[in-house]
Design a protein around this motif. Structure first.
Motif, PDB file in Angstrom:
ATOM      1  N   ARG B  28       0.537  -1.268   0.014  1.00 24.43           N
ATOM      2  CA  ARG B  28      -0.050  -0.072   0.084  1.00 24.43           C
ATOM      3  C   ARG B  28       0.865   1.252   0.114  1.00 24.43           C
ATOM      4  N   VAL B  38      -3.357   0.380  -5.383  1.00 23.56           N
ATOM      5  CA  VAL B  38      -2.751  -0.663  -4.890  1.00 23.56           C
ATOM      6  C   VAL B  38      -2.839  -1.958  -5.907  1.00 23.56           C
ATOM      7  N   THR B  39      -3.967  -2.407  -6.400  1.00 24.19           N
ATOM      8  CA  THR B  39      -4.065  -3.474  -7.009  1.00 24.19           C
ATOM      9  C   THR B  39      -3.528  -3.540  -8.486  1.00 24.19           C
ATOM     10  N   SER B  40      -2.909  -2.512  -8.765  1.00 30.63           N
ATOM     11  CA  SER B  40      -2.290  -2.255  -9.958  1.00 30.63           C
ATOM     12  C   SER B  40      -0.996  -2.915  -9.752  1.00 30.63           C
ATOM     13  N   TYR B  42      -0.096  -5.659  -8.369  1.00 32.71           N
ATOM     14  CA  TYR B  42      -0.290  -6.877  -8.510  1.00 32.71           C
ATOM     15  C   TYR B  42      -0.317  -7.474  -9.970  1.00 32.71           C
ATOM     16  N   TRP B  43      -0.666  -6.620 -10.879  1.00 35.04           N
ATOM     17  CA  TRP B  43      -0.895  -7.023 -12.041  1.00 35.04           C
ATOM     18  C   TRP B  43       0.671  -6.898 -12.891  1.00 35.04           C
ATOM     19  N   ASN B  47       2.850 -10.865  -6.510  1.00 30.94           N
ATOM     20  CA  ASN B  47       2.415 -10.412  -5.259  1.00 30.94           C
ATOM     21  C   ASN B  47       3.523  -9.879  -4.573  1.00 30.94           C
TER      22      ASN B  47
END
Lengths: 190, 190
Positions: B28, B38-40, B42-43, B47
DNA sequence: ACCTGAACACCGTTCAAGT
DNA sequence: ACCTGAACACCGTTCAAGT
Protein backbone atom coordinates in the motif's frame (compact mmCIF):
# COMPACT_ATOMS: atom_id res chain seq x y z
CA UNK A 1 -1.17 -25.60 31.83
CA UNK A 2 1.56 -23.44 33.38
CA UNK A 3 0.66 -19.94 34.50
CA UNK A 4 1.59 -17.11 32.19
CA UNK A 5 4.75 -15.14 32.93
CA UNK A 6 7.23 -13.00 31.07
CA UNK A 7 9.64 -15.92 30.92
CA UNK A 8 7.27 -18.42 29.35
CA UNK A 9 6.16 -15.81 26.82
CA UNK A 10 9.80 -15.26 25.82
CA UNK A 11 10.46 -19.01 25.80
CA UNK A 12 7.64 -19.77 23.42
CA UNK A 13 8.41 -16.73 21.26
CA UNK A 14 12.03 -17.86 20.94
CA UNK A 15 10.97 -21.31 19.83
CA UNK A 16 8.54 -19.92 17.28
CA UNK A 17 11.12 -17.48 15.91
CA UNK A 18 13.79 -20.13 15.44
CA UNK A 19 11.29 -22.50 13.84
CA UNK A 20 9.62 -20.19 11.35
CA UNK A 21 11.53 -16.91 11.30
CA UNK A 22 10.77 -13.55 12.89
CA UNK A 23 8.24 -12.41 10.31
CA UNK A 24 6.15 -15.47 11.12
CA UNK A 25 5.86 -14.51 14.78
CA UNK A 26 2.56 -12.71 15.30
CA UNK A 27 1.21 -11.68 18.65
CA UNK A 28 -2.04 -13.46 17.86
CA UNK A 29 -0.38 -16.76 16.92
CA UNK A 30 1.78 -16.52 20.03
CA UNK A 31 -1.32 -15.96 22.16
CA UNK A 32 -3.02 -18.97 20.58
CA UNK A 33 0.08 -21.09 21.27
CA UNK A 34 -0.01 -19.94 24.89
CA UNK A 35 -3.77 -20.53 25.15
CA UNK A 36 -4.43 -16.99 26.24
CA UNK A 37 -6.00 -13.78 24.95
CA UNK A 38 -3.76 -11.64 22.73
CA UNK A 39 -3.88 -8.73 25.09
CA UNK A 40 -2.51 -10.72 28.03
CA UNK A 41 0.85 -10.82 26.31
CA UNK A 42 0.99 -7.05 26.29
CA UNK A 43 0.76 -6.92 30.02
CA UNK A 44 3.84 -9.16 30.40
CA UNK A 45 6.16 -7.94 27.65
CA UNK A 46 4.91 -4.53 26.54
CA UNK A 47 4.62 -4.99 22.80
CA UNK A 48 6.05 -6.96 19.88
CA UNK A 49 9.16 -4.84 19.64
CA UNK A 50 9.93 -5.18 23.33
CA UNK A 51 9.40 -8.92 23.01
CA UNK A 52 12.01 -9.13 20.26
CA UNK A 53 14.31 -7.01 22.42
CA UNK A 54 13.91 -9.61 25.15
CA UNK A 55 15.06 -12.35 22.76
CA UNK A 56 18.10 -10.26 21.88
CA UNK A 57 18.93 -9.61 25.53
CA UNK A 58 18.76 -13.30 26.31
CA UNK A 59 21.18 -14.09 23.49
CA UNK A 60 23.61 -11.44 24.68
CA UNK A 61 23.44 -12.74 28.24
CA UNK A 62 24.20 -16.22 26.93
CA UNK A 63 27.39 -14.98 25.27
CA UNK A 64 28.74 -14.01 28.67
CA UNK A 65 28.98 -17.67 29.63
CA UNK A 66 31.87 -18.33 27.25
CA UNK A 67 34.75 -20.01 29.09
CA UNK A 68 37.97 -20.90 27.26
CA UNK A 69 39.10 -24.49 27.77
CA UNK A 70 42.48 -26.12 27.19
CA UNK A 71 45.97 -25.47 28.47
CA UNK A 72 47.94 -24.15 25.53
CA UNK A 73 47.25 -20.72 24.04
CA UNK A 74 46.18 -22.11 20.70
CA UNK A 75 43.78 -24.59 22.30
CA UNK A 76 42.17 -21.81 24.33
CA UNK A 77 41.84 -19.44 21.37
CA UNK A 78 40.43 -22.27 19.29
CA UNK A 79 37.87 -23.13 21.95
CA UNK A 80 36.61 -19.54 21.97
CA UNK A 81 36.31 -19.51 18.19
CA UNK A 82 34.43 -22.83 18.24
CA UNK A 83 32.03 -21.67 20.93
CA UNK A 84 31.17 -18.39 19.18
CA UNK A 85 30.75 -20.28 15.93
CA UNK A 86 28.41 -22.77 17.58
CA UNK A 87 26.25 -20.11 19.22
CA UNK A 88 25.97 -18.05 16.03
CA UNK A 89 24.79 -21.13 14.20
CA UNK A 90 22.45 -22.39 16.92
CA UNK A 91 20.01 -19.47 16.76
CA UNK A 92 20.48 -17.77 13.40
CA UNK A 93 17.15 -15.94 13.47
CA UNK A 94 17.83 -14.33 16.81
CA UNK A 95 21.35 -13.47 15.67
CA UNK A 96 19.88 -11.77 12.61
CA UNK A 97 17.66 -9.83 15.01
CA UNK A 98 20.68 -8.77 17.06
CA UNK A 99 22.31 -7.63 13.84
CA UNK A 100 19.29 -5.62 12.68
CA UNK A 101 19.19 -3.81 16.00
CA UNK A 102 22.86 -2.87 15.79
CA UNK A 103 23.72 -4.79 18.95
CA UNK A 104 26.16 -7.21 17.39
CA UNK A 105 29.21 -5.44 18.83
CA UNK A 106 27.65 -5.81 22.26
CA UNK A 107 26.94 -9.46 21.51
CA UNK A 108 30.55 -10.12 20.56
CA UNK A 109 32.13 -8.07 23.32
CA UNK A 110 32.60 -11.02 25.70
CA UNK A 111 34.21 -13.12 22.97
CA UNK A 112 36.40 -10.21 21.99
CA UNK A 113 37.50 -9.69 25.58
CA UNK A 114 38.18 -13.40 26.02
CA UNK A 115 40.31 -13.51 22.88
CA UNK A 116 42.22 -10.39 23.94
CA UNK A 117 42.89 -11.94 27.36
CA UNK A 118 44.31 -15.14 25.90
CA UNK A 119 46.46 -13.25 23.41
CA UNK A 120 47.76 -11.02 26.16
CA UNK A 121 48.70 -14.08 28.20
CA UNK A 122 50.54 -15.36 25.13
CA UNK A 123 52.51 -12.12 24.92
CA UNK A 124 50.61 -10.58 22.02
CA UNK A 125 49.44 -7.05 22.75
CA UNK A 126 48.54 -3.68 21.26
CA UNK A 127 47.60 -3.27 17.63
CA UNK A 128 48.89 -6.72 16.84
CA UNK A 129 46.38 -8.18 19.29
CA UNK A 130 43.62 -5.96 17.89
CA UNK A 131 44.32 -7.30 14.42
CA UNK A 132 44.38 -10.90 15.65
CA UNK A 133 41.06 -10.55 17.47
CA UNK A 134 39.41 -9.08 14.40
CA UNK A 135 40.84 -11.72 12.10
CA UNK A 136 39.53 -14.55 14.21
CA UNK A 137 36.08 -13.07 14.78
CA UNK A 138 35.65 -12.06 11.13
CA UNK A 139 36.50 -15.54 10.02
CA UNK A 140 34.11 -17.14 12.50
CA UNK A 141 31.32 -14.88 11.26
CA UNK A 142 32.07 -15.50 7.62
CA UNK A 143 31.86 -19.24 8.20
CA UNK A 144 28.72 -19.03 10.31
CA UNK A 145 26.96 -17.14 7.52
CA UNK A 146 28.30 -19.09 4.59
CA UNK A 147 27.89 -22.55 6.06
CA UNK A 148 24.18 -21.92 6.34
CA UNK A 149 24.18 -20.76 2.76
CA UNK A 150 25.93 -23.82 1.41
CA UNK A 151 23.88 -26.20 3.52
CA UNK A 152 20.55 -24.84 2.46
CA UNK A 153 21.18 -25.28 -1.25
CA UNK A 154 23.18 -28.52 -1.45
CA UNK A 155 22.84 -28.63 -5.22
CA UNK A 156 24.75 -25.37 -5.60
CA UNK A 157 27.71 -25.92 -3.30
CA UNK A 158 30.27 -23.16 -3.00
CA UNK A 159 32.78 -25.55 -4.55
CA UNK A 160 31.68 -27.78 -7.39
CA UNK A 161 33.77 -30.31 -9.21
CA UNK A 162 32.81 -28.36 -12.32
CA UNK A 163 35.20 -25.69 -11.10
CA UNK A 164 38.24 -27.69 -10.09
CA UNK A 165 37.76 -31.32 -10.99
CA UNK A 166 39.26 -32.99 -7.93
CA UNK A 167 36.09 -34.75 -6.69
CA UNK A 168 34.51 -33.85 -3.34
CA UNK A 169 35.99 -30.88 -1.51
CA UNK A 170 36.02 -31.04 2.31
CA UNK A 171 32.72 -30.10 3.99
CA UNK A 172 32.17 -26.75 5.70
CA UNK A 173 32.78 -28.20 9.17
CA UNK A 174 36.21 -29.58 8.30
CA UNK A 175 37.06 -26.43 6.40
CA UNK A 176 36.15 -24.33 9.43
CA UNK A 177 38.32 -26.47 11.71
CA UNK A 178 41.28 -26.36 9.37
CA UNK A 179 41.02 -22.66 8.54
CA UNK A 180 40.62 -21.62 12.17
CA UNK A 181 43.53 -23.77 13.33
CA UNK A 182 45.69 -22.28 10.59
CA UNK A 183 44.66 -18.75 11.49
CA UNK A 184 45.22 -19.23 15.22
CA UNK A 185 48.65 -20.72 14.60
CA UNK A 186 49.58 -17.83 12.29
CA UNK A 187 48.38 -15.27 14.81
CA UNK A 188 50.42 -16.86 17.62
CA UNK A 189 53.56 -16.69 15.49
CA UNK A 190 53.07 -12.93 15.26
CA UNK B 1 4.38 11.19 -14.21
CA UNK B 2 5.98 8.14 -15.86
CA UNK B 3 3.71 5.26 -16.87
CA UNK B 4 3.66 2.25 -14.59
CA UNK B 5 5.76 -0.77 -15.56
CA UNK B 6 7.36 -3.74 -13.86
CA UNK B 7 10.71 -1.96 -13.94
CA UNK B 8 9.60 1.23 -12.21
CA UNK B 9 7.77 -0.81 -9.58
CA UNK B 10 10.98 -2.75 -8.87
CA UNK B 11 13.04 0.47 -8.93
CA UNK B 12 10.91 2.20 -6.34
CA UNK B 13 10.60 -0.94 -4.22
CA UNK B 14 14.40 -1.29 -4.20
CA UNK B 15 14.83 2.29 -3.05
CA UNK B 16 12.24 1.87 -0.30
CA UNK B 17 13.78 -1.41 0.90
CA UNK B 18 17.30 0.01 1.13
CA UNK B 19 16.03 3.14 2.87
CA UNK B 20 13.80 1.60 5.52
CA UNK B 21 14.28 -2.17 5.45
CA UNK B 22 12.18 -4.96 3.98
CA UNK B 23 9.61 -5.07 6.75
CA UNK B 24 8.80 -1.42 6.07
CA UNK B 25 7.89 -2.14 2.44
CA UNK B 26 4.12 -2.50 2.23
CA UNK B 27 2.22 -2.87 -1.01
CA UNK B 28 0.00 0.00 0.00
CA UNK B 29 2.85 2.39 0.77
CA UNK B 30 4.51 1.39 -2.48
CA UNK B 31 1.28 2.10 -4.37
CA UNK B 32 0.99 5.49 -2.69
CA UNK B 33 4.60 6.28 -3.64
CA UNK B 34 3.80 5.33 -7.24
CA UNK B 35 0.57 7.32 -7.21
CA UNK B 36 -1.51 4.32 -8.21
CA UNK B 37 -4.09 1.93 -6.78
CA UNK B 38 -2.66 -0.94 -4.72
CA UNK B 39 -4.06 -3.54 -7.02
CA UNK B 40 -2.26 -2.17 -10.06
CA UNK B 41 1.02 -3.39 -8.61
CA UNK B 42 -0.30 -6.93 -8.54
CA UNK B 43 -0.86 -6.89 -12.27
CA UNK B 44 2.80 -6.00 -12.89
CA UNK B 45 4.68 -8.06 -10.33
CA UNK B 46 2.31 -10.76 -9.08
CA UNK B 47 2.49 -10.29 -5.33
CA UNK B 48 4.79 -9.07 -2.56
CA UNK B 49 6.84 -12.24 -2.52
CA UNK B 50 7.40 -12.14 -6.27
CA UNK B 51 8.38 -8.49 -5.96
CA UNK B 52 11.07 -9.36 -3.41
CA UNK B 53 12.20 -12.15 -5.72
CA UNK B 54 12.64 -9.55 -8.44
CA UNK B 55 14.94 -7.52 -6.18
CA UNK B 56 16.99 -10.65 -5.50
CA UNK B 57 17.24 -11.48 -9.19
CA UNK B 58 18.46 -8.00 -9.99
CA UNK B 59 21.20 -8.27 -7.38
CA UNK B 60 22.31 -11.63 -8.73
CA UNK B 61 22.40 -10.30 -12.28
CA UNK B 62 24.55 -7.42 -11.07
CA UNK B 63 27.13 -9.84 -9.65
CA UNK B 64 27.75 -11.19 -13.12
CA UNK B 65 29.31 -7.88 -14.14
CA UNK B 66 32.40 -8.46 -11.99
CA UNK B 67 35.56 -7.99 -14.04
CA UNK B 68 39.01 -8.45 -12.49
CA UNK B 69 41.41 -5.57 -13.11
CA UNK B 70 45.20 -5.39 -12.81
CA UNK B 71 48.05 -7.34 -14.34
CA UNK B 72 49.56 -9.36 -11.52
CA UNK B 73 47.71 -12.30 -9.95
CA UNK B 74 47.48 -10.65 -6.54
CA UNK B 75 46.14 -7.41 -8.00
CA UNK B 76 43.44 -9.30 -9.88
CA UNK B 77 42.42 -11.42 -6.87
CA UNK B 78 42.37 -8.31 -4.71
CA UNK B 79 40.17 -6.48 -7.21
CA UNK B 80 37.61 -9.29 -7.09
CA UNK B 81 37.60 -9.27 -3.29
CA UNK B 82 37.17 -5.48 -3.27
CA UNK B 83 34.31 -5.58 -5.76
CA UNK B 84 32.36 -8.28 -3.90
CA UNK B 85 32.94 -6.44 -0.65
CA UNK B 86 31.66 -3.19 -2.16
CA UNK B 87 28.51 -4.78 -3.61
CA UNK B 88 27.67 -6.62 -0.38
CA UNK B 89 27.92 -3.36 1.51
CA UNK B 90 26.06 -1.25 -1.04
CA UNK B 91 22.69 -2.98 -0.65
CA UNK B 92 22.69 -4.79 2.69
CA UNK B 93 18.93 -5.19 2.89
CA UNK B 94 18.68 -6.89 -0.49
CA UNK B 95 21.68 -9.06 0.40
CA UNK B 96 19.89 -10.13 3.58
CA UNK B 97 16.93 -11.01 1.37
CA UNK B 98 19.15 -13.11 -0.88
CA UNK B 99 20.44 -14.85 2.22
CA UNK B 100 16.97 -15.55 3.63
CA UNK B 101 15.94 -17.12 0.35
CA UNK B 102 18.96 -19.42 0.29
CA UNK B 103 20.26 -17.91 -2.94
CA UNK B 104 23.56 -16.65 -1.59
CA UNK B 105 25.57 -19.44 -3.25
CA UNK B 106 24.03 -18.43 -6.55
CA UNK B 107 24.84 -14.81 -5.81
CA UNK B 108 28.48 -15.63 -5.12
CA UNK B 109 28.93 -18.08 -7.97
CA UNK B 110 30.34 -15.50 -10.41
CA UNK B 111 32.85 -14.25 -7.83
CA UNK B 112 33.79 -17.81 -6.98
CA UNK B 113 34.34 -18.66 -10.63
CA UNK B 114 36.37 -15.49 -11.18
CA UNK B 115 38.61 -16.27 -8.20
CA UNK B 116 39.09 -19.87 -9.35
CA UNK B 117 40.04 -18.66 -12.82
CA UNK B 118 42.69 -16.28 -11.52
CA UNK B 119 44.12 -18.88 -9.16
CA UNK B 120 44.26 -21.39 -11.98
CA UNK B 121 46.16 -18.91 -14.10
CA UNK B 122 48.57 -18.48 -11.18
CA UNK B 123 49.13 -22.25 -11.07
CA UNK B 124 46.99 -22.98 -8.03
CA UNK B 125 44.51 -25.78 -8.65
CA UNK B 126 42.48 -28.55 -7.04
CA UNK B 127 41.70 -28.63 -3.35
CA UNK B 128 44.28 -25.96 -2.69
CA UNK B 129 42.36 -23.60 -4.98
CA UNK B 130 39.06 -24.60 -3.35
CA UNK B 131 40.46 -23.69 0.04
CA UNK B 132 41.85 -20.39 -1.24
CA UNK B 133 38.53 -19.40 -2.81
CA UNK B 134 36.65 -20.14 0.40
CA UNK B 135 39.17 -18.31 2.56
CA UNK B 136 38.91 -15.15 0.50
CA UNK B 137 35.12 -15.18 0.21
CA UNK B 138 34.57 -15.98 3.88
CA UNK B 139 36.79 -13.14 4.89
CA UNK B 140 35.05 -10.70 2.56
CA UNK B 141 31.69 -11.72 4.02
CA UNK B 142 32.87 -11.47 7.60
CA UNK B 143 34.11 -7.96 6.98
CA UNK B 144 30.99 -6.88 5.10
CA UNK B 145 28.84 -7.96 8.04
CA UNK B 146 31.04 -6.72 10.85
CA UNK B 147 31.92 -3.37 9.35
CA UNK B 148 28.26 -2.49 9.35
CA UNK B 149 28.05 -3.62 12.95
CA UNK B 150 30.95 -1.52 14.12
CA UNK B 151 29.83 1.51 12.13
CA UNK B 152 26.31 1.53 13.45
CA UNK B 153 27.33 1.68 17.09
CA UNK B 154 30.45 3.88 17.11
CA UNK B 155 30.41 4.05 20.90
CA UNK B 156 30.89 0.30 21.18
CA UNK B 157 33.66 -0.32 18.66
CA UNK B 158 34.94 -3.86 18.24
CA UNK B 159 38.25 -2.67 19.63
CA UNK B 160 38.30 -0.23 22.48
CA UNK B 161 41.37 1.26 24.13
CA UNK B 162 40.00 -0.24 27.31
CA UNK B 163 41.05 -3.60 25.93
CA UNK B 164 44.55 -2.92 24.68
CA UNK B 165 45.55 0.60 25.58
CA UNK B 166 47.39 1.61 22.41
CA UNK B 167 45.03 4.45 21.35
CA UNK B 168 43.04 4.29 18.13
CA UNK B 169 43.14 1.02 16.21
CA UNK B 170 42.98 1.22 12.39
CA UNK B 171 39.44 1.66 10.98
CA UNK B 172 37.51 -1.19 9.36
CA UNK B 173 38.38 -0.03 5.84
CA UNK B 174 42.14 -0.11 6.42
CA UNK B 175 41.83 -3.37 8.30
CA UNK B 176 39.96 -4.91 5.38
CA UNK B 177 42.61 -3.75 2.91
CA UNK B 178 45.45 -5.03 5.02
CA UNK B 179 43.84 -8.35 5.93
CA UNK B 180 42.81 -9.09 2.36
CA UNK B 181 46.24 -8.23 0.98
CA UNK B 182 47.84 -10.47 3.57
CA UNK B 183 45.47 -13.32 2.79
CA UNK B 184 45.90 -13.04 -0.98
CA UNK B 185 49.66 -13.01 -0.63
CA UNK B 186 49.56 -16.06 1.64
CA UNK B 187 47.29 -17.90 -0.75
CA UNK B 188 49.57 -17.21 -3.70
CA UNK B 189 52.55 -18.61 -1.82
CA UNK B 190 50.66 -21.89 -1.50
C1' DA C 1 -3.84 -4.88 -21.82
C1' DC C 2 -4.13 -2.26 -17.82
C1' DC C 3 -6.34 -0.02 -13.78
C1' DT C 4 -9.91 0.43 -10.16
C1' DG C 5 -12.73 -0.09 -5.55
C1' DA C 6 -14.98 -3.32 -2.65
C1' DA C 7 -14.33 -7.07 0.21
C1' DC C 8 -11.98 -10.67 3.17
C1' DA C 9 -8.91 -12.41 6.45
C1' DC C 10 -5.20 -11.07 8.95
C1' DC C 11 -2.25 -8.03 11.91
C1' DG C 12 -0.42 -4.78 16.21
C1' DT C 13 -2.11 -1.97 19.70
C1' DT C 14 -5.21 0.63 22.95
C1' DC C 15 -8.59 0.82 26.30
C1' DA C 16 -12.35 0.25 29.26
C1' DA C 17 -13.99 -3.40 31.82
C1' DG C 18 -13.74 -7.32 34.57
C1' DT C 19 -11.69 -10.39 38.66
C1' DA D 1 -2.03 -7.75 39.80
C1' DC D 2 -3.61 -10.01 35.91
C1' DC D 3 -6.80 -11.20 32.09
C1' DT D 4 -10.53 -10.22 28.76
C1' DG D 5 -13.29 -8.62 24.36
C1' DA D 6 -14.34 -4.75 21.55
C1' DA D 7 -12.54 -1.50 18.59
C1' DC D 8 -9.22 0.97 15.40
C1' DA D 9 -5.97 1.46 11.90
C1' DC D 10 -3.24 -1.15 9.14
C1' DC D 11 -1.88 -5.06 6.04
C1' DG D 12 -1.72 -8.69 1.63
C1' DT D 13 -4.62 -10.56 -1.67
C1' DT D 14 -8.70 -11.74 -4.65
C1' DC D 15 -12.14 -10.59 -7.72
C1' DA D 16 -15.59 -8.59 -10.41
C1' DA D 17 -15.91 -4.52 -12.88
C1' DG D 18 -14.41 -0.95 -15.70
C1' DT D 19 -11.66 1.18 -19.97
Amino acid sequence: MTTLSRDVVVDVALRMVEEDGVEQLSMRKLAAELGVAVTSIYWHVGNRDALLDALVEREIADMHTIRPTGKTADARLLSIARTVHKRLRARPHVIALVNERGLAPVLLLPAQAALARELDAAGIKGSEAAFAVRSILYQVIGYAVLERWTERSPAKQMSGEDLWGQGEPPGPAETFEFATKTLVAAVLLG
